[in-house]
Design an enzyme around this catalytic site. Structure first.
Site, PDB file in Angstrom:
ATOM      1  N   HIS A 113      41.971 -61.928   2.441  1.00  0.00           N
ATOM      2  CA  HIS A 113      40.760 -62.658   2.845  1.00  0.00           C
ATOM      3  C   HIS A 113      39.962 -61.774   3.797  1.00  0.00           C
ATOM      4  O   HIS A 113      39.877 -62.005   4.997  1.00  0.00           O
ATOM      5  CB  HIS A 113      41.128 -63.977   3.527  1.00  0.00           C
ATOM      6  CG  HIS A 113      39.976 -64.921   3.662  1.00  0.00           C
ATOM      7  ND1 HIS A 113      40.107 -66.275   3.505  1.00  0.00           N
ATOM      8  CD2 HIS A 113      38.664 -64.726   3.950  1.00  0.00           C
ATOM      9  CE1 HIS A 113      38.944 -66.872   3.687  1.00  0.00           C
ATOM     10  NE2 HIS A 113      38.051 -65.935   3.965  1.00  0.00           N
ATOM     11  N   HIS A 154      36.385 -60.005   4.767  1.00  0.00           N
ATOM     12  CA  HIS A 154      34.935 -59.851   4.686  1.00  0.00           C
ATOM     13  C   HIS A 154      34.636 -58.381   4.975  1.00  0.00           C
ATOM     14  O   HIS A 154      34.835 -57.916   6.097  1.00  0.00           O
ATOM     15  CB  HIS A 154      34.239 -60.736   5.724  1.00  0.00           C
ATOM     16  CG  HIS A 154      34.415 -62.202   5.492  1.00  0.00           C
ATOM     17  ND1 HIS A 154      33.384 -63.019   5.081  1.00  0.00           N
ATOM     18  CD2 HIS A 154      35.503 -63.008   5.630  1.00  0.00           C
ATOM     19  CE1 HIS A 154      33.825 -64.261   4.972  1.00  0.00           C
ATOM     20  NE2 HIS A 154      35.112 -64.283   5.300  1.00  0.00           N
ATOM     21  N   HIS A 158      32.387 -70.313  -2.787  1.00  0.00           N
ATOM     22  CA  HIS A 158      32.245 -70.581  -1.350  1.00  0.00           C
ATOM     23  C   HIS A 158      31.168 -71.625  -1.123  1.00  0.00           C
ATOM     24  O   HIS A 158      30.101 -71.585  -1.739  1.00  0.00           O
ATOM     25  CB  HIS A 158      31.888 -69.279  -0.625  1.00  0.00           C
ATOM     26  CG  HIS A 158      32.010 -69.349   0.864  1.00  0.00           C
ATOM     27  ND1 HIS A 158      31.165 -70.112   1.646  1.00  0.00           N
ATOM     28  CD2 HIS A 158      32.874 -68.748   1.716  1.00  0.00           C
ATOM     29  CE1 HIS A 158      31.504 -69.974   2.913  1.00  0.00           C
ATOM     30  NE2 HIS A 158      32.545 -69.158   2.984  1.00  0.00           N
ATOM     31  N   HIS A 214      42.261 -70.684   3.534  1.00  0.00           N
ATOM     32  CA  HIS A 214      42.434 -71.494   4.765  1.00  0.00           C
ATOM     33  C   HIS A 214      42.641 -72.974   4.436  1.00  0.00           C
ATOM     34  O   HIS A 214      41.819 -73.835   4.737  1.00  0.00           O
ATOM     35  CB  HIS A 214      41.286 -71.294   5.746  1.00  0.00           C
ATOM     36  CG  HIS A 214      39.934 -71.068   5.157  1.00  0.00           C
ATOM     37  ND1 HIS A 214      39.307 -71.986   4.362  1.00  0.00           N
ATOM     38  CD2 HIS A 214      39.086 -70.011   5.261  1.00  0.00           C
ATOM     39  CE1 HIS A 214      38.140 -71.515   3.988  1.00  0.00           C
ATOM     40  NE2 HIS A 214      37.983 -70.309   4.515  1.00  0.00           N
ATOM     41  N   HIS A 266      28.754 -69.024  10.054  1.00  0.00           N
ATOM     42  CA  HIS A 266      28.060 -69.691   8.946  1.00  0.00           C
ATOM     43  C   HIS A 266      26.572 -69.894   9.213  1.00  0.00           C
ATOM     44  O   HIS A 266      25.938 -70.752   8.600  1.00  0.00           O
ATOM     45  CB  HIS A 266      28.769 -71.002   8.603  1.00  0.00           C
ATOM     46  CG  HIS A 266      30.138 -70.762   8.054  1.00  0.00           C
ATOM     47  ND1 HIS A 266      30.342 -70.249   6.796  1.00  0.00           N
ATOM     48  CD2 HIS A 266      31.364 -70.890   8.621  1.00  0.00           C
ATOM     49  CE1 HIS A 266      31.639 -70.096   6.606  1.00  0.00           C
ATOM     50  NE2 HIS A 266      32.281 -70.471   7.696  1.00  0.00           N
TER      51      HIS A 266
END
Length: 571
Positions: free
Chosen positions: A138, A140, A223, A276, A324
């Site tokens: 995971h 980024h 997502h 998650h 976010h």
């Protein structure tokens, strides 16, 4: 003629042997040696007056053409893996592990299956622990420096998505479209770790998804910031089934397009990596955690909620807002962030990891997670759960082998299986790329001693280059020759879809690294998760958020003190 020595003398020379226990860092966990491949009295050790000398443990006659002659041997290592805790020599040839066994000279020593010759180098692993390089699924890809930080923590493979510091990359593990995928595959040429990229999974037009798989994506990421609707998820899974790639899901926190049950109805019985799974990192509030009970869901945690501490809840609100792209002046944005953070489900997550219900641990790097703390936080959870729940079945004093095997699988073999790369990496086994991490036992889980990547030392603790000895202060991590010149192309892998591999993506982009296809993904179930495949009934009280497993409430106490923390990271 025999020679007798005390157990402490033997251990100081050759490391622990059968029945000896080794404490892992400053945790309460003890690994007990199950088997020793050595012949007592025939141990291979390097140095002045030691046995690896010409005509002794080093064979004077063999050449590298002999398939049993190693390029590199790690001597007398304590191997901790998902299926074994053993003492052995590790033979490496052409960058791959070719044997776990006994090294030396078969002309004068018994049971030798790893030959040491004039072409063999030695890493002395006596008294040290060796594990497989960790796999973080995971990631980024926001900052290229993540790779070095990860290496220095024991991680050798990154899977995820991103294009740098874009808003899309900072929020979602997505490398969108063929152009970006190709550029990131080219960028990976200089990354000192293995990598694989996931494309954007939101499109009802299958062509828009398929072109990303053809471009080299090893899977699709769905997502909520791009829209995690049941429709988008179903279409992504359709394409994944066609091309044998994985789908990773960051589910719909706001329940805009449906609830957890609607998502599972869209998934049907198809395999999925649920990111998650507790939910603080994102996903159906408040009951995403229930998805871990499904046999087709491969559940993972991200590390900011592991382990549950008295600071965990407080730090999460700001992380959600920044990651976010939310606005603190908008009440709805605050409500969105707040809905993801529930101390009850976070407190249950550690227990679900300990029960083997959650199968993996990952980072969520720079996007609500710390890329250099996957290994550390995994072992902190294991420590806390032993503290609160006692030994697992089959464990006893100075023997935590079952718990240790469960937890190491969470960041090694299980992520490898989930993303179709377990033929290449994920364990200390013959035939796999020699991605190995060596630890001083007292530093286990915090700071590796050195990292071997594809058979070359890639990163190591080393002293001042002008020092008269290699331990001159300051001792710190330094790049090794495995990262220089063309070595990365021979020691690191780039993973792509099988269709991209068969269509020659490496030729199209002139990639120099080892390019390998992912495979055997769509037939997976949770039963394939090593030591972490439990599927109990999970319920969440919609009012209190309390979590129940098979009708019993599960929770853990917030930690105020942990191992592997300031004692190791003051400097």
């Amino acid at each position: 003629m025999s020679f007798k020595m005390t157990q402490s003398q033997y251990t100081s020379l050759y490391g622990p042997t059968v029945g000896d226990s080794v404490r892992l860092g400053d945790t309460n966990l003890f690994a007990q040696v199950e088997k020793d491949y050595a012949n007592y009295g025939d141990e291979a050790t390097f140095g002045g007056g030691k046995s690896i000398r010409d005509g002794m443990a080093q064979n004077p006659n063999v050449t590298r053409d002999d398939k049993n002659v190693a390029d590199l041997v790690l001597t007398n290592a304590l191997i901790i893996d998902y299926d074994k805790i053993v003492k052995a020599d590790i033979g490496i040839k052409n960058g791959y592990i070719f044997k776990i066994g006994k090294a030396g000279n078969p002309d004068i020593m018994d049971n030798v299956d790893i030959i040491i010759g004039a072409t063999t180098d030695i890493i002395a692993a006596e008294g040290k622990i060796v594990t497989a390089g960790g796999i973080d699924t995971h990631v980024h890809f926001i900052n290229p420096e993540q790779a070095e930080v990860a290496l220095e923590s024991g991680i050798t493979t990154h899977i995820g998505g991103g294009t740098g510091a874009s808003e899309g990359a900072k929020a979602t593990t997505v490398t969108p479209g063929p152009w970006h995928i190709h550029r990131m595959l080219e960028a990976a040429e200089e990354m000192p770790i293995n990598v694989g990229f996931t494309g954007k999974g939101q499109a009802v037009n299958h062509t828009a998804l398929i072109e990303q798989i053809h471009a080299g994506a090893i899977g699709l990421k769905v997502h909520e910031d791009w829209g995690a609707t049941p429709s988008a998820l179903s279409h992504a899974l359709d394409v994944a089934d066609e091309f044998d790639v994985q789908v990773a899901l960051h589910a719909d926190t706001l329940n805009e397009a449906g609830f957890m049950e609607d998502t599972m109805a869209a998934v049907k019985d198809r395999v999925l990596h649920m990111y998650h799974t507790e939910g603080a990192g994102g996903g159906h509030a408040p009951d995403l955690i229930k998805s871990a009970a499904y046999s087709n869901i491969l559940p993972s945690s991200t590390n900011p909620t592991l382990p549950y501490t008295h600071n965990t809840v407080d730090e999460h609100l700001d992380m959600v807002m920044i990651t976010h792209h939310l606005n603190a002046s908008i009440p709805e944005d605050i409500a969105f962030a707040d809905s993801r953070i529930r101390k009850e489900t976070i407190a249950a997550e550690d227990v679900l990891q300990d029960m083997g219900v959650f199968s993996m641990v990952s980072s969520d790097s720079q996007a609500m997670g710390r890329v250099g703390e996957v290994v550390t936080r995994t072992w902190q959870v294991a420590h806390r759960m032993k503290e609160q729940r006692g030994p697992l079945d089959g464990d006893f004093e100075y023997h935590d082998n079952n718990r240790i095997k469960r937890y190491i699988a969470k960041y090694t073999i299980n992520p490898a299986i989930t993303h179709g790369i377990s033929d290449y990496v994920g364990s200390v086994e013959a035939g796999k790329l020699a991605d190995l991490v060596m630890w001083e036992p007292e530093f286990f889980g915090a700071k590796p001693d050195l990292v071997v990547k594809g058979g070359m030392i890639n990163s190591a603790v080393n002293g001042d280059a002008n020092g008269s000895i290699p331990t001159s202060e300051p001792l710190k991590y330094r790049k090794m020759y495995g990262q220089f010149g063309g070595n990365i192309t021979h020691t690191a892998m780039t993973f792509v879809s099988n269709t991209a591999y068969e269509n020659g993506i490496y030729r199209q982009l002139n990639l120099k690294r080892m390019v390998r296809p992912v495979r055997n993904i769509r037939n997976l179930t949770k039963a394939d998760m090593k030591n972490n495949n439990a599927t109990p009934k999970i319920d969440v009280d919609p009012q209190t958020y309390e979590v129940f497993v098979d009708g019993n409430k599960i929770t853990s106490e917030a930690a105020t003190e942990l191992p592997l923390t300031q004692r190791y990271f003051l400097f």
